[in-house]
Design a protein around this motif. Structure first.
Motif, mmCIF file in Angstrom:
data_model
loop_
_atom_site.group_PDB
_atom_site.id
_atom_site.type_symbol
_atom_site.label_atom_id
_atom_site.label_comp_id
_atom_site.label_asym_id
_atom_site.label_seq_id
_atom_site.Cartn_x
_atom_site.Cartn_y
_atom_site.Cartn_z
ATOM 1 N N GLY A 35 0.785 -1.213 0.000
ATOM 2 C CA GLY A 35 0.000 0.000 0.000
ATOM 3 C C GLY A 35 0.826 1.278 0.000
ATOM 4 O O GLY A 35 0.276 2.359 -0.120
ATOM 5 N N THR A 36 2.139 1.173 0.132
ATOM 6 C CA THR A 36 2.963 2.380 0.118
ATOM 7 C C THR A 36 3.341 2.730 -1.308
ATOM 8 O O THR A 36 3.353 1.882 -2.194
ATOM 9 C CB THR A 36 4.252 2.202 0.952
ATOM 10 N N LYS A 37 3.658 3.985 -1.523
ATOM 11 C CA LYS A 37 4.050 4.443 -2.858
ATOM 12 C C LYS A 37 5.491 4.051 -3.148
ATOM 13 O O LYS A 37 6.365 4.154 -2.295
ATOM 14 C CB LYS A 37 3.918 5.953 -2.947
ATOM 15 N N VAL A 38 5.697 3.612 -4.370
ATOM 16 C CA VAL A 38 7.030 3.264 -4.855
ATOM 17 C C VAL A 38 7.318 4.133 -6.069
ATOM 18 O O VAL A 38 6.447 4.328 -6.915
ATOM 19 C CB VAL A 38 7.110 1.770 -5.252
ATOM 20 N N MET A 39 8.543 4.645 -6.153
ATOM 21 C CA MET A 39 8.964 5.370 -7.345
ATOM 22 C C MET A 39 10.034 4.540 -8.045
ATOM 23 O O MET A 39 11.000 4.109 -7.423
ATOM 24 C CB MET A 39 9.548 6.743 -7.013
ATOM 25 N N PHE A 78 3.634 4.389 -8.190
ATOM 26 C CA PHE A 78 2.464 3.534 -8.054
ATOM 27 C C PHE A 78 2.404 3.036 -6.621
ATOM 28 O O PHE A 78 3.355 3.212 -5.853
ATOM 29 C CB PHE A 78 2.539 2.344 -9.030
ATOM 30 N N LYS A 79 1.292 2.403 -6.282
ATOM 31 C CA LYS A 79 1.150 1.746 -4.987
ATOM 32 C C LYS A 79 1.172 0.242 -5.199
ATOM 33 O O LYS A 79 0.557 -0.269 -6.132
ATOM 34 C CB LYS A 79 -0.156 2.142 -4.305
ATOM 35 N N VAL A 80 1.873 -0.465 -4.321
ATOM 36 C CA VAL A 80 1.893 -1.924 -4.352
ATOM 37 C C VAL A 80 0.515 -2.414 -3.929
ATOM 38 O O VAL A 80 -0.040 -1.936 -2.940
ATOM 39 C CB VAL A 80 2.978 -2.478 -3.401
ATOM 40 N N ASN A 81 -0.041 -3.357 -4.681
ATOM 41 C CA ASN A 81 -1.390 -3.818 -4.367
ATOM 42 C C ASN A 81 -1.415 -4.705 -3.120
ATOM 43 O O ASN A 81 -0.391 -5.174 -2.628
ATOM 44 C CB ASN A 81 -2.042 -4.515 -5.574
ATOM 45 N N PHE A 82 -2.603 -4.918 -2.608
ATOM 46 C CA PHE A 82 -2.827 -5.662 -1.367
ATOM 47 C C PHE A 82 -2.236 -7.071 -1.411
ATOM 48 O O PHE A 82 -1.731 -7.570 -0.418
ATOM 49 C CB PHE A 82 -4.336 -5.711 -1.091
#
Length: 144
Positions: A35-39, A78-82
């Motif tokens: 759920g955290t943002k990754v660049m 993007f955000k890593v999905n659940f």
């Protein structure tokens, strides 16, 4: 005879499911970075004045084709999905060759680069770095 009416069980089920999902999401936001943002950042480190084309996609998103010139970079977030199944792959082409590879794969990168995944495009190939590490841990040579 049952003390709980059949209808009251049906009304409790949605509340129980909401509590269960909320607990799972709270747990997933902990150490594993779901759920955290990754660049993802891709830097042009090719020799001379060489540029490259990059085209990245996921199952749901096509980020388009971009031309990255000398000393330029390409970034996306993007955000890593659940379910930790997030996957982005890219094709990179330049005059010295091309390659298609997984630029972000949650099962590999969730702990490797939890917030910032750096890639350098060099003459020998594409190099990936663990977050805050000075040497590459992934080197993908060019297909000729």
């Amino acid at each position: 005879m049952s003390l709980v009416k059949k209808n009251s069980l049906h009304s409790l089920l949605p509340a129980f499911m909401l509590l269960l999902v909320t607990t799972m999401i709270a747990d997933s936001q902990g150490d594993d970075n779901l759920g955290t943002k990754v660049m993802v950042e891709v830097n042009n480190s090719l020799p001379g004045d060489a540029s490259f084309n990059i085209h990245c996609k996921s199952k749901d998103d096509d980020l388009g084709i971009h031309i990255i010139g000398v000393y330029q970079n390409y970034k996306f977030k993007f955000k890593v999905n659940f379910w930790a199944t997030t996957l982005f792959f890219c094709g990179i082409r330049w005059q010295g060759g091309g390659v298609t590879f997984d630029i972000y794969y949650a099962k590999r990168d969730l702990n490797r680069c939890p917030h910032h995944c750096l890639w350098l495009v060099r003459e020998v190939g594409v190099m990936g770095f663990q977050q805050d590490k000075p040497t590459p841990d992934i080197i993908i040579p060019w297909d000729n």
